[in-house]
Write a protein that holds these residues in place. Structure first.
Motif, short mmCIF file in Angstrom:
data_model
loop_
_atom_site.label_atom_id
_atom_site.label_comp_id
_atom_site.label_asym_id
_atom_site.label_seq_id
_atom_site.Cartn_x
_atom_site.Cartn_y
_atom_site.Cartn_z
N ASP A 1 9.49 148.52 45.68
CA ASP A 1 10.56 148.04 46.54
C ASP A 1 11.13 149.25 47.28
OD1 ASP A 1 12.48 146.62 47.79
OD2 ASP A 1 13.53 145.95 46.01
N MET B 1 10.55 151.25 50.96
CA MET B 1 9.97 151.04 52.29
C MET B 1 8.76 151.92 52.57
SD MET B 1 12.34 151.27 55.61
CE MET B 1 12.13 152.94 56.16
N GLY C 1 5.82 140.90 42.20
CA GLY C 1 7.15 141.19 42.71
C GLY C 1 7.29 142.62 43.17
N PHE C 2 8.54 142.96 43.52
CA PHE C 2 8.86 144.32 43.95
C PHE C 2 9.69 144.99 42.87
CE2 PHE C 2 8.41 141.77 47.73
CZ PHE C 2 7.76 142.60 48.64
N SER D 1 11.42 149.43 37.14
CA SER D 1 11.12 148.62 35.96
C SER D 1 9.61 148.51 35.72
CB SER D 1 11.74 147.23 36.10
OG SER D 1 11.23 146.58 37.23
N TRP E 1 10.49 146.22 57.39
CA TRP E 1 10.73 146.06 55.96
C TRP E 1 11.70 144.90 55.70
CZ3 TRP E 1 8.22 146.81 51.88
CH2 TRP E 1 8.83 146.91 50.63
N LYS F 1 10.89 141.73 53.42
CA LYS F 1 11.69 141.38 52.25
C LYS F 1 12.41 140.03 52.42
CE LYS F 1 12.31 142.96 48.91
NZ LYS F 1 13.32 143.80 48.33
N GLU G 1 12.31 139.47 40.97
CA GLU G 1 11.40 140.61 41.16
C GLU G 1 11.41 141.05 42.62
OE1 GLU G 1 10.16 141.93 38.55
OE2 GLU G 1 10.53 140.30 37.16
N LYS H 1 11.83 139.34 45.21
CA LYS H 1 11.23 138.42 46.17
C LYS H 1 12.27 137.63 46.95
CE LYS H 1 6.64 137.41 44.53
NZ LYS H 1 5.84 136.43 43.80
N THR I 1 15.71 137.98 48.89
CA THR I 1 16.63 138.97 49.43
C THR I 1 17.89 138.26 49.87
OG1 THR I 1 14.76 140.27 50.14
CG2 THR I 1 16.85 140.74 51.17
#
Lengths: 635, 279
Positions: A216, A218, A300-301, A305, A584, A588, B223, B225, B227
């Protein structure tokens, strides 16, 4: 009771404050406060031993920073007090530096941020010759990279960032993956997974749907988009270079070290560099489409984690920085019995650096700042930093070479007794080689060294060195040792030794003593070469001759030299940053899903119906009331 | 002597309103001035040497960006859905808790409020682990995971104001209604519900607005996804796009203002004195 506690605390404070301010009793009353701003968990935190006064007796220091303070006291007769702060992203660091009043003597930003700070005239150059340890031990390849990246230093002249910064840590961006987990989730063969991970296109492959988390962040994810978008161009450039065959493997007979020596003028590198730094509006728009596609295929981003998620088994693949990858692989094998791999695809990728810079300020302690950087560049201190944080230092030199051999070279395991502390119920961090009373490493002899009766060694290796093996008193080359082992000890094909050779000339050349070596092409004869047993050759599951080498920690910390010409640094986007940012945002952001529209419509409908019903009732009651009043008046 | 005394008295006479001074200073420093700064940044651009000039650039870039508008719509949707679900779950719970037979010693209320004592970032991390153990994660069900996390986090904020309103319900009215022949549904619809309206309004306020600007929950549980508006504001600030970021913060401020106005509308008249909450 309360009062006495309070007085006690105050007394303690009073006692502490002078010692904090002057830090020890070095006599000099005016302590210099050296303010250092670094990434979190990015400096040695383990106990270390060093002999700064060179009286032959080693002192123990709790961590690298206190060792530096002692070093300044003993060697430079200065009273330096390091004030150490941390930051978490380049961007927040930069904006707090611009708005805040806080001043630092040293900051450790990433490559592109150094460029940006330089071009905004925020930095002070290092004095020439001010960091002798660094100059003596920095890897020639990495130093060349810092020379290659330039920025406007405020006078309109392009200046290499090496004048304004000293490299600290470096690494790559690659794919961290757990083949067993991916195979279990998707049904793809483990070897197929390992093979596929040598290709960026696999991230878009629907058979790995929902397996991977990407950054996550850019810039990092943009770089992956670039690698996908320009896959064909990059492949063509690699083939055109003449160093690689059609499988993108190094051709026999190509002297890749000679290529790396002149890397910044190499056509392949220049092409990689050009492609990697495309950030014009058109490219960005294309990358956006590619990344939107990727988004629908990933789990996912994440930014921090992922390195734990892959150990826990929540995900099977992760876009990872090499240092995080080392952390995950270590934890995976020691705590979760998971074998995790790391791969930089065959078409290459991103190489990044973090370096020390001195921001302009009126109260800059330039001399001490340079001394601090030089202290960190001592190979023995560099190993302490690497040991704590898992990233790879800019610094080569003998201590780092020894560390790498200890960590990764199977010769070490063949000649010395490795003590697996987890067998005694201790943590894996306590695992280490065995030392005798004199502090020398204990050789393998397989004759019941261990109390629990475990037979660790197969031969008596006493007298062996990295240059030659001594098996039961008989000297031989390490290649002969492998043959002997395979003949006498190995019980099956799987136990046979077949060590690969990794050539790290690009990292260590000129930083270690090579007297007595012939600098030939075996590790016995060349300290720049290492044996490794972690590379696995995976043949193509799709038919054909192609094969890939799947690697793990060693591969992550020191990419094999055949990858080096395919790695490029990503520079500051400059004015194009806004295109990338809005790209970006688009990647997103989400549209409301269909069911969301339906729910939204239902809610709105319900609100309208209720409001309407309320209004109708109100009007009706009013009408009734009016009629009743009229009737009453008539009466 | 007396004159001197009165003079001192004039100088030092203590008035109760002086107690407001500390808070006023706080308010000016940390609320009024920052809002003013947001406004300044929202309607300016900066030249290379840092000078500000008046511009509508941020305004146009917000309203011409379908992505930003989309993100706003998604945030509004998530906020609304969260409010409704929280109310649907929280209302019966609060009704039961207000019944002293069920909730002796008020221990139960404590249990419902207790999650608020733990830092919500920690709580969200734990929620992520629990959900993934149940097989729900941001990878496969981003909206579901986010909504569960949101509802879990904001439910105490719903229950508390509802509960404080419910314990003040006029019981005699309810009894009168049923004595006069209303069935229990009608008692609820025409008596309990209107009486508890102030609680519903303030519960909605306490859930809807914070949901709009929250980003940790959606980031962790979906996660990354989903925003929300908060994420995009943060992203702009972190990329030094202060003008765009400020303008979006300003949009958020306006939305908050509108929702306060709407709730005021529901809240006029005698009912308002029964409101047991913040506003």
């Amino acid at each position: 009771m309360k009062a006495s506690k309070l007085t006690g605390f105050c007394a303690l404070l009073l006692l502490l404050s002078p010692s904090l301010a002057s830090c020890g009793a070095a006599g000099n009353s005016s302590a210099i406060n050296l303010r250092v701003l670094n990434w979190e968990d990015y400096i040695g935190e383990y106990e270390l031993e060093a002999d700064f006064d060179e009286d032959g007796e080693y002192e123990t220091y709790p961590d690298v920073i206190s060792a530096f303070e002692a070093y300044e006291r003993i060697v430079n007769k200065k009273n330096v007090n390091v004030i150490y702060d941390t930051f978490d992203t380049n961007e927040t660091m930069l904006s707090s530096l611009k708005t805040g009043k806080s001043t630092y003597d040293l900051i450790c930003p990433s490559d592109y941020t150094i460029q940006k700070m330089m071009s905004q005239g925020m930095l002070v150059p290092f004095d020439e010759g001010s960091t002798p340890n660094y100059d003596a031990s920095v890897s020639p390849y990495l130093n060349g990279q810092l020379d290659y990246i330039t920025a406007d230093d405020g006078t309109g002249k392009q200046t290499p960032i090496s004048q304004y910064s000293r490299g600290y840590m470096w690494g790559t961006l690659g794919i961290l993956y757990n083949p067993a987990k991916v195979s279990e989730e998707t049904g793809v063969e483990e070897d197929t997974v390992k093979f596929d991970m040598a290709d960026w296109n696999s991230l878009w492959d629907s058979k790995y749907h929902g397996q991977m988390s990407i950054k996550d962040s850019m810039r990092d994810t943009y770089s992956v988009g670039i690698m996908k978008l320009f896959d064909a161009e990059v492949k063509k450039a690699i083939l055109d270079s003449g160093y690689y065959d059609e499988n993108l493997d190094l051709k026999d007979g190509v002297d890749i070290n000679a290529v790396i020596d002149k890397i910044t003028t190499d056509p392949l590198y220049l092409e990689m560099d050009r492609v990697f730094n495309l950030s014009d509006q058109e490219t960005v728009a294309k990358v956006e489409d590619v990344l939107l596609e990727l988004k629908s295929n990933v789990f996912g981003f994440e930014v921090d984690s992922g390195k734990d998620d892959i150990v826990k088994g929540l995900i099977g693949m992760n876009l990872a920085w090499s240092g995080d990858a080392v952390y995950s692989m270590d934890r995976g094998e020691n705590e979760a019995a998971e074998t995790i791999y790391y791969s930089v695809p065959k078409t290459g990728g991103n190489i990044w650096f973090d370096g020390w810079v001195m921001p302009k300020s009126d109260s800059l302690h330039k001399e001490e700042a340079q001394e601090f950087v030089d202290f960190l560049s001592r190979p023995d201190i560099a190993t302490m930093n690497m040991d704590t944080i898992g990233y790879t230092s800019f610094i080569a030199g003998q201590d780092v070479l020894d560390l790498v051999r200890n960590w990764y070279d199977p010769r070490t395991y063949a000649m010395y007794v490795y003590h697996d502390a987890t067998l005694d119920g201790d943590s894996w961090e306590d695992s280490d080689f065995l030392y005798d009373e004199e502090g020398e490493l204990v050789y393998q002899d397989g004759t019941g060294l261990h109390e629990d009766g475990d037979d660790y060694g197969s031969f008596d290796m006493t007298g062996s060195t990295y240059e030659q093996a001594v098996v039961n008193g008989e000297p031989m080359s390490w290649q002969e040792y492998q043959d002997l082992y395979n003949e006498q000890v190995a019980e099956s094909e799987d136990e046979m030794l077949a060590w690969d050779i990794v050539d790290l000339t690009y990292m260590f050349e000129g930083t270690v003593e090579t007297e007595g070596y012939g600098l030939g092409d075996t590790p016995d004869d060349n300290p720049y070469l290492f044996y490794t047993d972690e590379l696995e050759a995976i043949p193509s599951p799709y038919g054909g001759e192609e094969s890939v080498l799947a690697g793990r920690q060693f591969y992550a910390q020191y990419p094999p030299n055949y990858l080096i010409p395919k790695l490029a640094a990503m520079k500051d986007y400059g004015d194009n940053n806004r295109y990338v940012l809005s790209m970006w945002e688009n990647v997103k952001g989400n549209n409301l899903p269909i069911w969301g529209v339906v729910v939204f419509a239902c809610i709105l409908g319900a609100v309208i119906i209720f409001a309407g019903a309320g209004l109708v009732t109100k009007l009706r009651y009013r009408k009734l009331r009016v009629e009743r009043r009229k009737a009453a008046r008539k009466q | 002597m007396a004159r001197a005394y009165s003079k001192t008295k004039r100088f030092f006479s203590f008035k109760r309103k002086y107690l407001c001074i500390p808070y006023s200073v706080f308010l000016i420093l940390f609320v009024i001035i920052p809002i003013f700064i947001i406004l300044v940044y929202a309607f300016t651009g900066s030249t290379e040497d840092g000078a500000l000039y008046f511009s509508f650039d941020a305004f146009t870039s917000f309203f011409t960006s379908p992505t930003k508008i989309n993100i706003l719509v998604v945030s509004l949707f998530v906020g609304m859905l969260n409010t409704i679900i929280c109310l649907l779950i929280g209302y019966p719970v609060a009704y039961l808790l207000a019944n002293s037979k069920v909730n002796k010693n008020k221990i139960l209320v404590l249990l419902f409020i207790m999650p608020m004592w733990i830092n919500f970032v920690l709580r969200t991390g734990a929620t992520r682990d629990v959900l993934s153990w149940m097989g729900i994660n941001g990878g496969n069900h981003p909206y579901l995971a986010t909504m569960i996390g949101m509802v879990y986090n904001y439910l105490p904020f719903t229950i508390l104001p509802l509960y404080t309103t419910m314990i003040k319900l006029d019981k005699s009215q309810l009894e009168a209604a049923s004595d006069l022949g209303a069935n229990s549904f009608n008692v609820f619809l025409h008596n309990t519900l209107p009486q508890s309206l102030p609680g519903i309004v303030s519960a909605s306020e306490m859930v809807f607005m914070p949901t709009l600007s929250s980003y940790v929950i959606s980031d962790t549980l979906s996660e990354g996804k989903i925003t929300l508006f908060g994420n995009i504001i943060y992203l702009n600030f972190s990329q030094s796009q202060w003008n765009e970021g400020s303008f979006m913060a300003f949009v958020m401020l306006i939305l908050v203002g509108i929702s306060m106005l709407v709730s005021r509308h529901f809240d006029r008249g005698e009912q308002s004195e029964r409101r047991g909450t913040l506003w």
